[in-house]
Design a protein around this motif. Structure first.
Motif, PDB file in Angstrom:
ATOM      1  N   ASP A  17       0.849  -1.197   0.000  1.00 58.08           N
ATOM      2  CA  ASP A  17       0.000   0.000   0.000  1.00 58.08           C
ATOM      3  C   ASP A  17       0.886   1.249   0.000  1.00 58.08           C
ATOM      4  O   ASP A  17       2.088   1.163   0.241  1.00 58.08           O
ATOM      5  N   HIS A  18       0.301   2.388  -0.259  1.00 61.89           N
ATOM      6  CA  HIS A  18       1.023   3.682  -0.239  1.00 61.89           C
ATOM      7  C   HIS A  18       2.209   3.714  -1.190  1.00 61.89           C
ATOM      8  O   HIS A  18       3.256   4.279  -0.872  1.00 61.89           O
ATOM      9  N   ILE A  19       2.050   3.085  -2.330  1.00 60.61           N
ATOM     10  CA  ILE A  19       3.069   3.167  -3.386  1.00 60.61           C
ATOM     11  C   ILE A  19       2.892   4.531  -4.061  1.00 60.61           C
ATOM     12  O   ILE A  19       1.756   4.933  -4.338  1.00 60.61           O
ATOM     13  N   PRO A  20       3.992   5.270  -4.324  1.00 62.72           N
ATOM     14  CA  PRO A  20       3.813   6.549  -5.022  1.00 62.72           C
ATOM     15  C   PRO A  20       2.992   6.346  -6.312  1.00 62.72           C
ATOM     16  O   PRO A  20       3.194   5.364  -7.023  1.00 62.72           O
ATOM     17  N   ALA A  21       2.075   7.272  -6.566  1.00 64.74           N
ATOM     18  CA  ALA A  21       1.183   7.155  -7.720  1.00 64.74           C
ATOM     19  C   ALA A  21       1.972   6.916  -9.000  1.00 64.74           C
ATOM     20  O   ALA A  21       2.957   7.609  -9.270  1.00 64.74           O
ATOM     21  N   GLY A  22       1.568   5.912  -9.734  1.00 66.80           N
ATOM     22  CA  GLY A  22       2.203   5.626 -11.018  1.00 66.80           C
ATOM     23  C   GLY A  22       3.314   4.588 -10.954  1.00 66.80           C
ATOM     24  O   GLY A  22       3.800   4.136 -11.981  1.00 66.80           O
ATOM     25  N   LYS A  23       3.724   4.194  -9.727  1.00 73.01           N
ATOM     26  CA  LYS A  23       4.853   3.273  -9.597  1.00 73.01           C
ATOM     27  C   LYS A  23       4.446   1.795  -9.448  1.00 73.01           C
ATOM     28  O   LYS A  23       5.309   0.921  -9.338  1.00 73.01           O
ATOM     29  N   ALA A  24       3.147   1.521  -9.446  1.00 71.20           N
ATOM     30  CA  ALA A  24       2.695   0.151  -9.169  1.00 71.20           C
ATOM     31  C   ALA A  24       3.228  -0.870 -10.171  1.00 71.20           C
ATOM     32  O   ALA A  24       3.590  -1.979  -9.803  1.00 71.20           O
ATOM     33  N   LEU A  25       3.288  -0.486 -11.438  1.00 74.48           N
ATOM     34  CA  LEU A  25       3.736  -1.446 -12.441  1.00 74.48           C
ATOM     35  C   LEU A  25       5.216  -1.764 -12.286  1.00 74.48           C
ATOM     36  O   LEU A  25       5.653  -2.881 -12.553  1.00 74.48           O
TER      37      LEU A  25
END
Ligand code: CTP
Ligand code: ZN
Length: 157
Positions: A17-25
Motif C-alpha cells: 500500500d502507499h506506493i507513489p502514484a504511477g509506480k505500481a507497475l
C-alpha cells in the motif's frame, strides 16, 4: 465513512500500500510477476490517499515477500507499507526502509568495476548517500548510481 472498495479484500497474502502514484507497475515488475504465475493480483493505480494525495496499491493473494524483494521495493517506493494478511486480517504492517547499504541487489553501472568481472566473485555493495533523491555510491569503484539508474535496472529484470 468508508466508501465502497474498488477491489475486494484479500483472504491471505500481501498488500503493498502507499506506493507513489504511477509506480505500481514497476513494483509489479520488481517482484518478477507476469500474471502467469496464477496468483490473484490487483494493481490499483492513482486512487486517493489522505497521506500522499494519490497512491497505488498492489495486492497479491497467496504471496509473501522475501526480504530482498522488500528492499527492492523500498528503493523505488520508499513510502510503501507492506501489509501481511491472514484470514482477511492485517496481521503485520510495516513501512519499507531503504537500508544504509545495498548488498547484492544492484549491479554497478561501471563495466570495469571489480563486481562486474566474471572471474572475481565479488558481491556488489552500495552505500546510500542520499535517500531522497536516491543516490548510491559503489563501495569498490566509487561510481555514483542515481534513482534513474536504479529504476531502470530494477524494472528491466
Ligand atoms: N486489505 C486487503 N485485504 C484485507 C485487509 C486489508 O486488501 N483482508 C488492504 C486494505 O484495503 C488496505 C490495506 O490492505 O489497502 C491496509 O489495510 P488496513 O490496515 O485495514 O487499512 P488502513 O488502516 O487504512 O491502512 P493504513 O493505516 O496503513 O493507511
Ligand atoms: Zn562499482
Amino acid at each position: 465513512m468508508e466508501k465502497e472498495l474498488l477491489v475486494r479484500k484479500i483472504r491471505e497474502g500481501t498488500v503493498i500500500d502507499h506506493i507513489p502514484a504511477g509506480k505500481a507497475l514497476t513494483v509489479f515488475k520488481i517482484l518478477g510477476l507476469t500474471g502467469e504465475e496464477g496468483f490473484t493480483i490487483a494493481v490499483v493505480m492513482n486512487v486517493e490517499s489522505r497521506k500522499l494525495g494519490k497512491k497505488d496499491i498492489v495486492k497479491i493473494e497467496g504471496k509473501f515477500l522475501k526480504p530482498s524483494e522488500v528492499d527492492k521495493i523500498a528503493l523505488i517506493a520508499p513510502t510503501a507499507t507492506i501489509n501481511i494478511v491472514r484470514n482477511y486480517e492485517v496481521v503485520t504492517k510495516r513501512r519499507v526502509e531503504i537500508p544504509d547499504e545495498i548488498i547484492n541487489i544492484l549491479k554497478c553501472i561501471n563495466p570495469n568495476c571489480i563486481t562486474n568481472k566474471s572471474n572475481e566473485p565479488v558481491s556488489s555493495v552500495f552505500k546510500v548517500i542520499s535517500k531522497r533523491p536516491l543516490k548510491l555510491v559503489c563501495k569498490y569503484c566509487d561510481e555514483i548510481m542515481t534513482e534513474r539508474d536504479v529504476i531502470k535496472q530494477l524494472a528491466a529484470t
